[in-house]
Design a protein around this motif. Structure first.
Motif, PDB file in Angstrom:
ATOM      1  N   ASP A 146      -1.756 -30.461   6.780  1.00  0.00           N
ATOM      2  CA  ASP A 146      -0.342 -30.807   6.774  1.00  0.00           C
ATOM      3  C   ASP A 146       0.375 -29.981   5.719  1.00  0.00           C
ATOM      4  OD1 ASP A 146      -1.570 -32.055   4.576  1.00  0.00           O
ATOM      5  OD2 ASP A 146       0.001 -33.568   4.468  1.00  0.00           O
ATOM      6  N   GLU A 163       8.258 -31.539  11.125  1.00  0.00           N
ATOM      7  CA  GLU A 163       8.038 -31.019  12.475  1.00  0.00           C
ATOM      8  C   GLU A 163       6.857 -30.048  12.506  1.00  0.00           C
ATOM      9  OE1 GLU A 163      11.919 -29.483  13.199  1.00  0.00           O
ATOM     10  OE2 GLU A 163      12.742 -31.424  13.861  1.00  0.00           O
ATOM     11  N   THR A 165       4.314 -30.094  10.383  1.00  0.00           N
ATOM     12  CA  THR A 165       3.119 -30.927  10.190  1.00  0.00           C
ATOM     13  C   THR A 165       2.672 -31.547  11.512  1.00  0.00           C
ATOM     14  OG1 THR A 165       3.493 -31.418   7.851  1.00  0.00           O
ATOM     15  CG2 THR A 165       2.307 -33.072   9.113  1.00  0.00           C
ATOM     16  N   HIS A 166       3.624 -31.977  12.332  1.00  0.00           N
ATOM     17  CA  HIS A 166       3.278 -32.578  13.625  1.00  0.00           C
ATOM     18  C   HIS A 166       2.697 -31.546  14.583  1.00  0.00           C
ATOM     19  CE1 HIS A 166       6.345 -36.082  12.923  1.00  0.00           C
ATOM     20  NE2 HIS A 166       5.309 -36.126  12.114  1.00  0.00           N
ATOM     21  N   ARG A 167       3.249 -30.344  14.577  1.00  0.00           N
ATOM     22  CA  ARG A 167       2.690 -29.286  15.442  1.00  0.00           C
ATOM     23  C   ARG A 167       1.283 -28.923  14.986  1.00  0.00           C
ATOM     24  NH1 ARG A 167       8.022 -27.342  14.813  1.00  0.00           N
ATOM     25  NH2 ARG A 167       7.377 -25.730  13.320  1.00  0.00           N
ATOM     26  N   LEU A 169      -0.729 -30.927  13.438  1.00  0.00           N
ATOM     27  CA  LEU A 169      -1.602 -32.052  13.770  1.00  0.00           C
ATOM     28  C   LEU A 169      -2.134 -31.925  15.190  1.00  0.00           C
ATOM     29  CD1 LEU A 169      -2.913 -34.814  13.396  1.00  0.00           C
ATOM     30  CD2 LEU A 169      -0.713 -35.855  13.991  1.00  0.00           C
ATOM     31  N   ASP A 170      -1.274 -31.581  16.125  1.00  0.00           N
ATOM     32  CA  ASP A 170      -1.727 -31.423  17.508  1.00  0.00           C
ATOM     33  C   ASP A 170      -2.808 -30.362  17.614  1.00  0.00           C
ATOM     34  OD1 ASP A 170      -0.003 -33.383  18.371  1.00  0.00           O
ATOM     35  OD2 ASP A 170       1.569 -32.000  18.997  1.00  0.00           O
ATOM     36  N   PRO A 191      -4.722 -38.388  10.635  1.00  0.00           N
ATOM     37  CA  PRO A 191      -3.446 -37.674  10.491  1.00  0.00           C
ATOM     38  C   PRO A 191      -2.719 -38.153   9.243  1.00  0.00           C
ATOM     39  CG  PRO A 191      -3.606 -38.859  12.592  1.00  0.00           C
ATOM     40  CD  PRO A 191      -4.682 -39.375  11.712  1.00  0.00           C
ATOM     41  N   SER A 205       7.944 -39.609  11.553  1.00  0.00           N
ATOM     42  CA  SER A 205       6.574 -39.166  11.346  1.00  0.00           C
ATOM     43  C   SER A 205       5.572 -40.293  11.581  1.00  0.00           C
ATOM     44  CB  SER A 205       6.409 -38.614   9.928  1.00  0.00           C
ATOM     45  OG  SER A 205       5.157 -37.995   9.768  1.00  0.00           O
ATOM     46  N   TYR A 208       5.115 -40.818  15.242  1.00  0.00           N
ATOM     47  CA  TYR A 208       4.355 -39.729  15.862  1.00  0.00           C
ATOM     48  C   TYR A 208       2.865 -39.876  15.538  1.00  0.00           C
ATOM     49  CZ  TYR A 208       3.425 -35.089  17.712  1.00  0.00           C
ATOM     50  OH  TYR A 208       2.946 -34.038  18.474  1.00  0.00           O
ATOM     51  N   ILE A 209       2.577 -40.151  14.267  1.00  0.00           N
ATOM     52  CA  ILE A 209       1.171 -40.314  13.858  1.00  0.00           C
ATOM     53  C   ILE A 209       0.550 -41.524  14.545  1.00  0.00           C
ATOM     54  CG2 ILE A 209      -0.064 -41.299  11.883  1.00  0.00           C
ATOM     55  CD1 ILE A 209       1.862 -37.979  11.969  1.00  0.00           C
ATOM     56  N   LYS A 212      -0.921 -41.142  18.059  1.00  0.00           N
ATOM     57  CA  LYS A 212      -2.159 -40.378  18.255  1.00  0.00           C
ATOM     58  C   LYS A 212      -3.400 -41.259  18.323  1.00  0.00           C
ATOM     59  CE  LYS A 212       0.211 -36.692  18.412  1.00  0.00           C
ATOM     60  NZ  LYS A 212       0.373 -35.967  19.694  1.00  0.00           N
TER      61      LYS A 212
END
Length: 376
Positions: A146, A163, A165-167, A169-170, A191, A205, A208-209, A212
């Motif tokens: 991250d 944003e 960090t989320h990309r 993470l995927d 995550p 965030s 989003y986390i 998952k």
């Protein structure tokens, strides 16, 4: 990895649970001593397990990657075999260390290029590369790569950071799912929620986390310069969204009071270098408050370090003796202080767990916070 939520305090969000890994079980809430380069500074394994009663420790991906290096760790059979600690371990992703290398790192969408603080050599961390490194290190719990945003960051930067960090993470999840553990036991990927001190970004965030459905979730980017009240606000907001049936890990926090406040807000796992770093500089934490062991007032105090005495206190050492060791610059001073502080932190979370189980955590915490905040 599994997590069983066993008790919840009736008047707060404090929880007691049980994490089960292939290297053993962890009773929560738990504090995890930091073993940055594969060792908890100044602490023998025997002391870590028997005196401190550590159930899980941390390793740092950035530092272990640079030294001793992946080749040595893989030949050893992973970090457990390399350092001899046969209980659960967690590795962070190195994200915080990389982003703290101001001036010698360059961030791209692909990842982060950085120079080693050891020899200036250039390296690249991408989400995929970090997953491969953490597979090789072999901790039971590994963290997603991250970006740790400063607590004083502007909103625009914080939003872009979340944003990204989320990309990333995927990409971490994809790589994690496409690979297997190397040493015959399972690993869990956590995550990390980011978002600085902005409620809408933290909410975004956390949602989003949570989507998952990972084995556990972490809260990052706190205790990095923001006011403590803001930190508590972000913890509350985040934990209201993260799933209740998964462990919640607050990264890099903090003081004994921070830990009790975090527990009250539903945090299960903590780590921080404070007990060892402050201990090496003469600051001791006790159930009656904080002591500076270099102060003259301890010069002829021949009572035990913590007068009440408890399972975390070695009564063989007096305040006067420990002060003498610090002023004589004896290495034993740093060892005694580090063991004492870590043992105290582990005692504190055991006490918190006991009061959660008894149902009176919310009543016990305020008086304990007052005691822990006292300067002796």
């Amino acid at each position: 990895m599994t997590f069983e939520l066993q008790y919840t305090d009736p008047k707060s969000n404090a929880r007691a649970g049980l994490i089960t890994t292939d290297h053993g079980q962890i009773e929560t809430p738990i504090f995890m001593p930091v073993g940055t380069a594969g060792s908890v500074k100044a602490i023998h394994l025997r002391e870590l397990k028997d005196d401190i009663k550590a159930q899980i420790i941390l390793g740092n991906t950035y530092h272990l990657y640079l030294r001793p290096g992946l080749n040595i760790l893989e030949k050893a059979g992973g970090l457990h075999k390399f350092n001899g600690f046969d209980r659960p371990m967690l590795t962070d992703s190195g994200g915080f260390q990389v982003f703290s290398l101001t001036g010698i790192r360059k961030m791209k969408e692909e990842g982060v290029e950085f120079q080693s603080h050891i020899d200036g050599s250039r390296h690249m961390f991408t989400p995929e590369r970090v997953m491969d490194i953490e597979r090789t290190i072999g901790a039971d719990i590994i963290m997603a790569f991250d970006e740790c945003c400063p607590g004083t960051a502007e909103y625009k930067y914080a939003k872009e950071s979340v944003e990204r960090t989320h990309r990333w993470l995927d990409r971490c999840i994809a790589r994690f799912n496409a690979t297997e553990p190397k040493y015959g036991y399972k690993q869990a990927l956590f995550p990390i929620v980011q978002g600085c001190v902005y409620p809408d970004l933290r909410r975004l965030s956390a949602e989003y986390i949570a989507s998952k459905n990972a084995d556990g979730n972490a809260i990052g980017g706190l205790a990095v310069g923001e006011p403590v009240e803001k930190m508590y606000e972000m913890i509350e907001l985040t934990n209201a969204i993260l799933p209740k049936n998964k462990p919640r890990y607050l990264m890099g926090v903090g003081t004994p009071v921070n830990i009790l406040e975090g527990i009250e807000r539903g945090v299960d796992m903590f780590d921080c270098v404070m007990p060892t770093r402050n201990g090496r500089n003469g600051m001791l934490f006790t159930k009656n408050g904080i002591m500076n062991m270099k102060n003259l007032k301890w010069a002829d105090d021949f009572s035990p370090i913590d007068e009440e005495g408890d399972s975390y206190v070695d009564t063989a050492y007096t305040k006067a003796y420990l002060r003498h060791l610090f002023h004589a610059q004896e290495l034993l001073a740093m060892q005694i202080a580090s063991i004492h502080n870590l043992a105290f932190y582990l005692w504190l979370v055991r006490e918190a767990r006991k009061h959660i189980i008894e149902g009176d955590y919310a009543a016990w915490k305020p008086s304990m916070v007052k005691r822990l905040s006292t300067r002796l």
